[in-house]
Design an enzyme around this catalytic site. Structure first.
Site, PDB file in Angstrom:
ATOM      1  N   LYS A   1      20.558  80.649  82.489  1.00  0.00           N
ATOM      2  CA  LYS A   1      19.550  79.765  81.885  1.00  0.00           C
ATOM      3  C   LYS A   1      20.024  78.309  81.803  1.00  0.00           C
ATOM      4  O   LYS A   1      20.027  77.616  82.814  1.00  0.00           O
ATOM      5  CB  LYS A   1      19.118  80.313  80.522  1.00  0.00           C
ATOM      6  CG  LYS A   1      18.340  81.626  80.669  1.00  0.00           C
ATOM      7  CD  LYS A   1      17.511  81.992  79.454  1.00  0.00           C
ATOM      8  CE  LYS A   1      16.511  83.084  79.785  1.00  0.00           C
ATOM      9  NZ  LYS A   1      16.869  84.414  79.378  1.00  0.00           N
TER      10      LYS A   1
ATOM     11  N   PHE B   1      18.459  92.071  74.716  1.00  0.00           N
ATOM     12  CA  PHE B   1      17.852  91.869  76.028  1.00  0.00           C
ATOM     13  C   PHE B   1      18.927  91.366  76.969  1.00  0.00           C
ATOM     14  O   PHE B   1      19.567  90.351  76.688  1.00  0.00           O
ATOM     15  CB  PHE B   1      16.695  90.863  75.977  1.00  0.00           C
ATOM     16  CG  PHE B   1      16.059  90.663  77.319  1.00  0.00           C
ATOM     17  CD1 PHE B   1      15.163  91.596  77.820  1.00  0.00           C
ATOM     18  CD2 PHE B   1      16.387  89.573  78.113  1.00  0.00           C
ATOM     19  CE1 PHE B   1      14.592  91.434  79.086  1.00  0.00           C
ATOM     20  CE2 PHE B   1      15.823  89.406  79.374  1.00  0.00           C
ATOM     21  CZ  PHE B   1      14.924  90.339  79.859  1.00  0.00           C
TER      22      PHE B   1
ATOM     23  N   ASP C   1      26.831  88.171  75.771  1.00  0.00           N
ATOM     24  CA  ASP C   1      25.726  87.691  76.593  1.00  0.00           C
ATOM     25  C   ASP C   1      25.260  86.375  75.980  1.00  0.00           C
ATOM     26  O   ASP C   1      24.525  86.357  75.006  1.00  0.00           O
ATOM     27  CB  ASP C   1      24.599  88.733  76.612  1.00  0.00           C
ATOM     28  CG  ASP C   1      23.414  88.276  77.457  1.00  0.00           C
ATOM     29  OD1 ASP C   1      23.351  87.081  77.801  1.00  0.00           O
ATOM     30  OD2 ASP C   1      22.548  89.110  77.752  1.00  0.00           O
TER      31      ASP C   1
HETATM   32  C1  LIG Z   1      17.068  85.723  80.078  1.00  0.00           C
HETATM   33  C2  LIG Z   1      18.177  86.591  79.646  1.00  0.00           C
HETATM   34  C3  LIG Z   1      18.859  87.453  80.535  1.00  0.00           C
HETATM   35  C4  LIG Z   1      18.404  87.632  81.966  1.00  0.00           C
HETATM   36  O1  LIG Z   1      18.494  86.457  82.686  1.00  0.00           O
HETATM   37  P1  LIG Z   1      17.639  86.290  84.050  1.00  0.00           P
HETATM   38  O2  LIG Z   1      18.092  84.978  84.578  1.00  0.00           O
HETATM   39  O3  LIG Z   1      16.209  86.369  83.686  1.00  0.00           O
HETATM   40  O4  LIG Z   1      18.043  87.404  84.934  1.00  0.00           O
HETATM   41  C5  LIG Z   1      19.940  88.166  80.068  1.00  0.00           C
HETATM   42  N1  LIG Z   1      20.345  88.056  78.789  1.00  0.00           N
HETATM   43  C6  LIG Z   1      19.732  87.241  77.909  1.00  0.00           C
HETATM   44  C7  LIG Z   1      20.261  87.123  76.524  1.00  0.00           C
HETATM   45  C8  LIG Z   1      18.621  86.500  78.299  1.00  0.00           C
HETATM   46  O5  LIG Z   1      17.996  85.719  77.414  1.00  0.00           O
END
Ligand SMILES: *Cc1c(COP(=O)(O)O)cnc(C)c1O
Length: 396
Positions: free
Chosen positions: A247, A132, A217
């Protein structure tokens, strides 16, 4: 009376409760009902709610200056970028408002890096099933989840998704067309799955051999969540060329960042990229406070310690409910129970009993509590989950 939610685009289906305030690891409704928060806005409220140092930093900044855009210097951003670069592999930072935007910056940087070397055909991004990376068009194509792509037009070229853990497929997928491999060291939404540390080391080696960049990521698994400042630090010789964070870095103030090495990031020059709000004075005031607290080694040591308590508690739940629980998954404080059926009823039962937890993948009950939880909070949470699991009439 009409439904107060009727004008909200219903892409989420939140429960009835609306929270009025947060205090540490608790969320409280207007009626005064208190909940133990073990989801933390999906791994965002890393220092809990209303942390005094964060509140103070934001209040002070709010009275001075909110916004200038990146047309002007933001000294607090320069300071945070310096701290990030001193502590990590990185030499350059681009501040964003979200994780998705950090991913966009990473993909653009990786492609431009090869383009600038005269290798414009190297634009493919290799990713893994269960990934994701956010909800923009670029990010849903990178994530490759068919559910998130459906209805939004043709799939964009330049993304290859391979089976998580399939080493042969990886070997075949990384070619002279690969700009970068993009991976979460611990998958969040995909089901709280950690990549084995040795695999990250091997992945780094493979990328080096093939001339591809490695992008992590760490939007969800970074910023202390696994007990190291960044999850890839558990692995040896596995530093990335580019890393996305968000986050937890803002602890609830929306911001993210794309970090790169000098060699990779040098291709991003005036005009290459931009953001009106990214790294504005409010975000940077909070970001510096969060960074200073979480990057402290004693703080991370405490995260590792309490992670052990959580892991033990979940293990005991798996042991006492073998008919309903398949096992424990994840790392540090990004951890979950693999259930033998859809986790929603257990999540709802926990909420009724005053505990907020998340779900992930098909069948995982996900915990991503504030990093500041204590053993007593863990005992309380495990007690609630135990009761919820006991009551659960699993549909088989
Ligand atoms: C939440 C998340 C995103 C996207 O972040 P947003 O702030 O919602 O745009 C991307 N990669 C990972 C692994 C995430 O958990």
């Amino acid at each position: 009376m009409s439904d107060p939610r009727q004008h909200i685009m219903p892409v989420y289906r939140p429960p009835e409760e609306a929270f009025d305030r947060g205090e540490g690891v608790r969320l409280i409704t207007e009626e005064g009902k208190s909940y133990l928060d073990f989801v933390a806005g999906i791994a965002v409220s890393a220092l809990g709610h209303s942390h005094p140092a964060m509140v103070e930093a934001l209040r002070e900044q709010a009275g001075k200056l909110w916004h200038t855009s990146n047309m002007f210097r933001v000294p607090a951003g320069e300071e945070l970028a310096r701290k990030m670069c001193e502590r990590t592999f990185a030499d350059r930072v681009f501040f964003t408002n979200s994780g998705t935007e950090a991913i966009e910056c990473a993909i653009k940087t990786a492609r431009k890096y090869h383009w600038a070397k005269g290798d414009a055909d190297r634009y493919e991004i290799v990713t893994f099933t269960g990934a994701f990376h956010g909800r923009s068009l670029g990010a849903i194509n990178a994530g490759g989840n068919p559910k998130y792509l459906e209805g939004f037009g043709p799939a964009l070229p330049g993304f290859t998704s391979i089976e998580f853990g399939d080493h042969d497929a990886l070997d075949k997928a990384v070619t002279e067309k690969t700009a970068a491999v993009l991976v979460e060291p611990v998958q969040g939404e995909g089901g709280v799955r950690a990549i084995p540390e040795t695999c990250l080391t091997e992945l780094r080696k493979l990328c080096d051999e093939r001339g591809a960049l490695l992008i992590y990521d760490e939007v969800q698994c970074g910023m202390g969540r696994t007990g190291k400042l960044f999850a890839h630090e558990w692995a040896e010789n596995a530093q990335p060329d580019i890393m996305c964070v968000a986050k937890g870095v803002g602890g609830g103030f929306p911001f993210g960042a794309c970090l790169t090495t000098e060699e990779t990031g040098v291709v991003m020059q005036p005009g290459s990229h931009g953001s009106t709000y990214g790294g504005n004075p409010l975000a940077m005031a909070v970001g510096n406070v969060v960074w200073d607290i979480i990057s402290d080694e004693a703080f991370l040591e405490q995260v590792r310690r309490v992670s052990g308590t959580v892991a033990q508690g979940l293990k005991s739940l798996a042991d006492s409910h073998p008919d309903k629980v398949d096992g424990v998954t994840g790392k540090g404080l990004l951890i979950g129970l693999r259930l033998k059926a859809l986790p929603k009823p257990v999540q709802n039962a926990c909420r009724d009993k005053g505990l907020l937890v998340g779900v992930a993948g098909n069948n995982v009950l996900r915990l991503a509590p504030p990093l500041v939880i204590e053993d007593s909070d863990v005992r309380e949470a495990v007690g609630v989950m135990d009761a919820a699991l006991s009551e659960w009439e699993i549909a088989t």
